[in-house]
Scaffold this motif. Sequence first.
Motif, PDB file in Angstrom:
ATOM      1  N   ALA A 170     -13.407  33.137 -46.826  1.00  9.54           N
ATOM      2  CA  ALA A 170     -12.764  33.482 -48.090  1.00  9.54           C
ATOM      3  C   ALA A 170     -11.800  34.666 -47.997  1.00  9.54           C
ATOM      4  N   VAL A 171     -11.285  34.964 -46.816  1.00 10.52           N
ATOM      5  CA  VAL A 171     -10.315  36.039 -46.644  1.00 10.52           C
ATOM      6  C   VAL A 171      -8.907  35.477 -46.863  1.00 10.52           C
ATOM      7  N   PRO A 172      -8.126  36.067 -47.772  1.00 10.07           N
ATOM      8  CA  PRO A 172      -6.755  35.593 -47.980  1.00 10.07           C
ATOM      9  C   PRO A 172      -5.917  35.766 -46.699  1.00 10.07           C
ATOM     10  N   HIS A 173      -5.177  34.707 -46.346  1.00 14.42           N
ATOM     11  CA  HIS A 173      -4.356  34.767 -45.138  1.00 14.42           C
ATOM     12  C   HIS A 173      -3.193  33.779 -45.255  1.00 14.42           C
ATOM     13  N   SER A 174      -2.178  33.998 -44.415  1.00 14.88           N
ATOM     14  CA  SER A 174      -1.024  33.102 -44.338  1.00 14.88           C
ATOM     15  C   SER A 174      -0.562  33.051 -42.882  1.00 14.88           C
ATOM     16  N   VAL A 175       0.254  32.037 -42.576  1.00  7.00           N
ATOM     17  CA  VAL A 175       0.728  31.835 -41.208  1.00  7.00           C
ATOM     18  C   VAL A 175       2.210  31.488 -41.244  1.00  7.00           C
ATOM     19  N   VAL A 176       2.980  32.083 -40.321  1.00  7.53           N
ATOM     20  CA  VAL A 176       4.385  31.725 -40.113  1.00  7.53           C
ATOM     21  C   VAL A 176       4.569  31.500 -38.618  1.00  7.53           C
ATOM     22  N   ALA A 177       5.169  30.370 -38.250  1.00  7.27           N
ATOM     23  CA  ALA A 177       5.453  30.084 -36.843  1.00  7.27           C
ATOM     24  C   ALA A 177       6.734  30.792 -36.430  1.00  7.27           C
ATOM     25  N   LYS A 178       6.645  31.652 -35.428  1.00  6.64           N
ATOM     26  CA  LYS A 178       7.815  32.351 -34.904  1.00  6.64           C
ATOM     27  C   LYS A 178       8.549  31.481 -33.889  1.00  6.64           C
ATOM     28  N   ALA A 179       7.860  30.469 -33.348  1.00  4.68           N
ATOM     29  CA  ALA A 179       8.406  29.490 -32.406  1.00  4.68           C
ATOM     30  C   ALA A 179       7.633  28.195 -32.637  1.00  4.68           C
ATOM     31  N   ASP A 180       8.087  27.095 -32.063  1.00  6.64           N
ATOM     32  CA  ASP A 180       7.283  25.876 -32.117  1.00  6.64           C
ATOM     33  C   ASP A 180       5.907  26.243 -31.578  1.00  6.64           C
ATOM     34  N   SER A 181       4.852  25.915 -32.314  1.00  4.80           N
ATOM     35  CA  SER A 181       3.517  26.416 -31.969  1.00  4.80           C
ATOM     36  C   SER A 181       2.445  25.375 -32.226  1.00  4.80           C
ATOM     37  N   LYS A 182       1.363  25.485 -31.444  1.00  5.14           N
ATOM     38  CA  LYS A 182       0.155  24.699 -31.657  1.00  5.14           C
ATOM     39  C   LYS A 182      -1.020  25.660 -31.686  1.00  5.14           C
ATOM     40  N   VAL A 183      -1.898  25.468 -32.672  1.00  2.00           N
ATOM     41  CA  VAL A 183      -2.983  26.376 -32.923  1.00  2.00           C
ATOM     42  C   VAL A 183      -4.280  25.586 -33.061  1.00  2.00           C
ATOM     43  N   GLU A 242     -16.023  30.797 -41.736  1.00  5.77           N
ATOM     44  CA  GLU A 242     -15.520  31.788 -40.787  1.00  5.77           C
ATOM     45  C   GLU A 242     -14.668  31.033 -39.776  1.00  5.77           C
ATOM     46  N   VAL A 243     -13.583  31.666 -39.315  1.00  2.00           N
ATOM     47  CA  VAL A 243     -12.594  30.947 -38.521  1.00  2.00           C
ATOM     48  C   VAL A 243     -12.213  31.745 -37.274  1.00  2.00           C
ATOM     49  N   MET A 244     -12.014  31.016 -36.179  1.00  2.00           N
ATOM     50  CA  MET A 244     -11.394  31.560 -34.971  1.00  2.00           C
ATOM     51  C   MET A 244     -10.066  30.829 -34.808  1.00  2.00           C
ATOM     52  N   VAL A 245      -8.968  31.573 -34.801  1.00  3.04           N
ATOM     53  CA  VAL A 245      -7.626  31.027 -34.651  1.00  3.04           C
ATOM     54  C   VAL A 245      -7.187  31.294 -33.217  1.00  3.04           C
ATOM     55  N   THR A 246      -6.873  30.240 -32.466  1.00  3.33           N
ATOM     56  CA  THR A 246      -6.456  30.371 -31.066  1.00  3.33           C
ATOM     57  C   THR A 246      -5.091  29.717 -30.890  1.00  3.33           C
ATOM     58  N   VAL A 247      -4.130  30.449 -30.318  1.00  2.35           N
ATOM     59  CA  VAL A 247      -2.799  29.897 -30.085  1.00  2.35           C
ATOM     60  C   VAL A 247      -2.785  29.178 -28.737  1.00  2.35           C
ATOM     61  N   LEU A 248      -2.438  27.887 -28.781  1.00  2.00           N
ATOM     62  CA  LEU A 248      -2.352  27.068 -27.567  1.00  2.00           C
ATOM     63  C   LEU A 248      -0.940  27.040 -27.000  1.00  2.00           C
ATOM     64  N   GLU A 249       0.048  27.055 -27.903  1.00  5.23           N
ATOM     65  CA  GLU A 249       1.469  27.062 -27.519  1.00  5.23           C
ATOM     66  C   GLU A 249       2.230  27.878 -28.563  1.00  5.23           C
ATOM     67  N   GLY A 250       3.272  28.569 -28.129  1.00 10.28           N
ATOM     68  CA  GLY A 250       4.165  29.243 -29.060  1.00 10.28           C
ATOM     69  C   GLY A 250       3.716  30.623 -29.491  1.00 10.28           C
ATOM     70  N   GLU A 251       4.118  30.992 -30.703  1.00 18.15           N
ATOM     71  CA  GLU A 251       3.846  32.320 -31.264  1.00 18.15           C
ATOM     72  C   GLU A 251       3.786  32.210 -32.782  1.00 18.15           C
ATOM     73  N   ILE A 252       2.766  32.820 -33.368  1.00 19.52           N
ATOM     74  CA  ILE A 252       2.632  32.819 -34.827  1.00 19.52           C
ATOM     75  C   ILE A 252       2.445  34.244 -35.330  1.00 19.52           C
ATOM     76  N   GLU A 253       2.778  34.412 -36.602  1.00 23.14           N
ATOM     77  CA  GLU A 253       2.425  35.645 -37.300  1.00 23.14           C
ATOM     78  C   GLU A 253       1.344  35.268 -38.306  1.00 23.14           C
ATOM     79  N   PHE A 254       0.167  35.822 -38.111  1.00 18.97           N
ATOM     80  CA  PHE A 254      -0.996  35.531 -38.944  1.00 18.97           C
ATOM     81  C   PHE A 254      -1.248  36.764 -39.793  1.00 18.97           C
ATOM     82  N   THR A 255      -1.054  36.641 -41.094  1.00 15.94           N
ATOM     83  CA  THR A 255      -1.244  37.774 -41.996  1.00 15.94           C
ATOM     84  C   THR A 255      -2.582  37.620 -42.700  1.00 15.94           C
ATOM     85  N   MET A 256      -3.416  38.645 -42.544  1.00 17.28           N
ATOM     86  CA  MET A 256      -4.760  38.649 -43.116  1.00 17.28           C
ATOM     87  C   MET A 256      -4.938  39.965 -43.855  1.00 17.28           C
ATOM     88  N   LEU A 257      -5.322  39.886 -45.136  1.00 11.54           N
ATOM     89  CA  LEU A 257      -5.486  41.087 -45.964  1.00 11.54           C
ATOM     90  C   LEU A 257      -4.232  41.954 -45.927  1.00 11.54           C
TER      91      LEU A 257
END
Length: 109
Positions: free
Chosen positions: A89-102, A57-72
Amino acid sequence: MLETEFKFGEVHELASQIENGADRVHFKNIFSNNNGGVALLAFKAGQKLDTHTAPAEVMVTVLEGEIEFTMLDKPHTLTVGQFLLMGEAVPHSVVAKADSKVMLTKIKA
């Protein structure tokens, strides 16, 4: 067994522990054990992680920037200070919309 390069009781600036790289998404483990851990990811704008699953199980926290996190197949835009929870085990993907740290916090059930 705990794996980390950091010492307990020391104070560190979290976002400065990882740098963005033009070549690929950068990953740095802060600490981990058999039950999960905490890791940092750094993206340049436009970099992505293709669809995959996590063995925890995961907690995703954005520290800098902006991401698009696609889940299901549902996209979520996350900006600085926002977080999202995701099950194991949930299918997901990530795209950085700006320089980002997560920061990823992983907990194995």
